[in-house]
Design a protein around this motif. Structure first.
Motif, mmCIF file in Angstrom:
data_model
loop_
_atom_site.group_PDB
_atom_site.id
_atom_site.type_symbol
_atom_site.label_atom_id
_atom_site.label_comp_id
_atom_site.label_asym_id
_atom_site.label_seq_id
_atom_site.Cartn_x
_atom_site.Cartn_y
_atom_site.Cartn_z
ATOM 1 N N LYS A 68 -13.810 5.133 5.154
ATOM 2 C CA LYS A 68 -13.783 3.774 5.715
ATOM 3 C C LYS A 68 -13.139 3.781 7.098
ATOM 4 O O LYS A 68 -13.657 3.177 8.036
ATOM 5 C CB LYS A 68 -13.001 2.853 4.773
ATOM 6 C CG LYS A 68 -12.791 1.457 5.287
ATOM 7 C CD LYS A 68 -12.020 0.650 4.249
ATOM 8 C CE LYS A 68 -11.015 -0.230 4.917
ATOM 9 N NZ LYS A 68 -10.127 -0.885 3.989
ATOM 10 N N CYS A 92 -11.997 7.714 -0.164
ATOM 11 C CA CYS A 92 -12.749 6.484 0.108
ATOM 12 C C CYS A 92 -12.205 5.771 1.344
ATOM 13 O O CYS A 92 -12.956 5.221 2.141
ATOM 14 C CB CYS A 92 -12.721 5.565 -1.106
ATOM 15 S SG CYS A 92 -11.067 5.132 -1.685
ATOM 16 N N CYS A 93 -10.901 5.795 1.516
ATOM 17 C CA CYS A 93 -10.287 5.128 2.667
ATOM 18 C C CYS A 93 -10.393 5.969 3.936
ATOM 19 O O CYS A 93 -10.433 5.420 5.031
ATOM 20 C CB CYS A 93 -8.831 4.800 2.358
ATOM 21 S SG CYS A 93 -8.687 3.534 1.081
ATOM 22 N N HIS A 130 -4.319 4.005 -0.457
ATOM 23 C CA HIS A 130 -5.496 3.166 -0.281
ATOM 24 C C HIS A 130 -5.130 2.100 0.737
ATOM 25 O O HIS A 130 -4.075 1.482 0.644
ATOM 26 C CB HIS A 130 -5.894 2.473 -1.587
ATOM 27 C CG HIS A 130 -6.616 3.366 -2.527
ATOM 28 N ND1 HIS A 130 -7.907 3.754 -2.351
ATOM 29 C CD2 HIS A 130 -6.186 3.963 -3.666
ATOM 30 C CE1 HIS A 130 -8.266 4.553 -3.330
ATOM 31 N NE2 HIS A 130 -7.236 4.698 -4.149
ATOM 32 N N LEU A 166 -4.355 9.763 2.676
ATOM 33 C CA LEU A 166 -5.351 8.716 2.458
ATOM 34 C C LEU A 166 -6.375 9.193 1.433
ATOM 35 O O LEU A 166 -6.860 10.326 1.504
ATOM 36 C CB LEU A 166 -6.079 8.377 3.752
ATOM 37 C CG LEU A 166 -5.393 7.418 4.704
ATOM 38 C CD1 LEU A 166 -6.129 7.379 6.030
ATOM 39 C CD2 LEU A 166 -5.290 6.031 4.113
ATOM 40 N N ALA A 167 -6.712 8.340 0.485
ATOM 41 C CA ALA A 167 -7.759 8.643 -0.483
ATOM 42 C C ALA A 167 -9.068 8.842 0.271
ATOM 43 O O ALA A 167 -9.275 8.266 1.340
ATOM 44 C CB ALA A 167 -7.877 7.502 -1.486
ATOM 45 N N TYR A 216 -1.665 8.776 -3.851
ATOM 46 C CA TYR A 216 -2.530 8.773 -2.671
ATOM 47 C C TYR A 216 -2.603 7.355 -2.127
ATOM 48 O O TYR A 216 -2.293 6.398 -2.820
ATOM 49 C CB TYR A 216 -3.916 9.348 -2.959
ATOM 50 C CG TYR A 216 -4.568 8.820 -4.216
ATOM 51 C CD1 TYR A 216 -5.345 7.683 -4.185
ATOM 52 C CD2 TYR A 216 -4.388 9.470 -5.427
ATOM 53 C CE1 TYR A 216 -5.926 7.185 -5.330
ATOM 54 C CE2 TYR A 216 -4.972 8.985 -6.583
ATOM 55 C CZ TYR A 216 -5.744 7.839 -6.523
ATOM 56 O OH TYR A 216 -6.310 7.349 -7.673
ATOM 57 N N GLY A 234 0.823 -1.221 0.000
ATOM 58 C CA GLY A 234 0.000 0.000 0.000
ATOM 59 C C GLY A 234 0.850 1.261 0.000
ATOM 60 O O GLY A 234 0.496 2.266 -0.624
ATOM 61 N N GLN A 239 -7.559 -3.976 1.613
ATOM 62 C CA GLN A 239 -8.761 -4.550 2.219
ATOM 63 C C GLN A 239 -8.455 -5.628 3.247
ATOM 64 O O GLN A 239 -9.188 -5.793 4.210
ATOM 65 C CB GLN A 239 -9.669 -5.141 1.123
ATOM 66 C CG GLN A 239 -10.245 -4.104 0.193
ATOM 67 C CD GLN A 239 -11.292 -3.243 0.862
ATOM 68 O OE1 GLN A 239 -12.046 -3.714 1.709
ATOM 69 N NE2 GLN A 239 -11.329 -1.970 0.512
#
Length: 153
Positions: free
Chosen positions: A109, A105-106, A78, A102-103, A76, A67, A81
C-alpha cells in the motif's frame, strides 16, 4: 516472564506493555530503550511523569500511536486506514521503529501511494527480487498489456 509493565500515557490515553515484550519486540526502538533505563533516565525522555498512575507521558496523538501499540502486541505494523501514511511514518521515526516491520499488505500500500509521486524505496522490502517484482507491478504503465484483448482497452 517478569510480569512488570511499562506504563505509557500517549496524548491522554493509557497503555500498558509487558516490559519483556517491549524489550524484545524491536530492540532498537525508543520503547525498548525506555524499558532498560532507570526511572530518572526515563524522565529525561518522556514529556512528563504522572505519579498517581505511574505513567510516562508523551504529548503525541493516541490515535496514531494505536498502530504502534498494536505492533507490540502482534509483532508487525499495520498502517491505520484513517491516518495519513506520512504521519504514521513520522510516528515510526519518533519511536525509532524501522519500516521493515511493516506488514507486507501495508508495504505494498505504501509503495503504491509513493509510486503516484516519487517512488520511495525506503519503504520497500529489503529483498531485492521481491522489491523488483512489486515495483514492476506498480509502475507498469499498461496494466492491460498482458490480458486478453488488452491492446483494445
Amino acid at each position: 516472564m517478569s510480569g512488570k509493565f511499562l506504563r505509557l500515557n500517549i496524548g491522554g490515553t493509557s497503555y500498558k506493555l509487558l516490559e519483556e515484550t517491549a524489550r524484545n519486540r524491536c530492540k532498537t526502538s525508543l520503547i525498548s530503550r525506555l524499558v532498560s533505563l532507570s526511572h530518572e533516565d526515563r524522565l529525561l525522555i518522556a514529556d512528563t511523569y504522572i505519579a498517581n498512575t505511574e505513567e510516562y507521558f508523551f504529548e503525541r496523538s493516541a490515535h496514531v500511536f494505536n498502530g504502534i501499540y498494536d505492533f507490540y502486541i502482534i509483532g508487525y505494523l499495520h498502517m491505520p486506514q484513517d491516518v495519513c501514511s506520512d504521519r504514521f511514518l513520522s510516528e515510526l521515526e519518533f519511536w525509532q521503529i524501522p519500516t521493515s516491520y511493516l506488514a507486507s499488505c501495508c508495504t505494498r500500500k505504501q509503495m503504491r501511494i509513493n509510486s503516484i509521486g516519487s517512488f520511495d524505496q525506503t519503504i520497500a522490502s529489503s529483498d531485492d527480487e521481491a522489491f523488483e517484482a512489486i515495483h514492476v507491478l506498480l509502475v507498469d504503465d499498461d496494466p492491460f498489456a498482458k490480458v486478453c484483448c488488452g491492446n483494445n482497452r
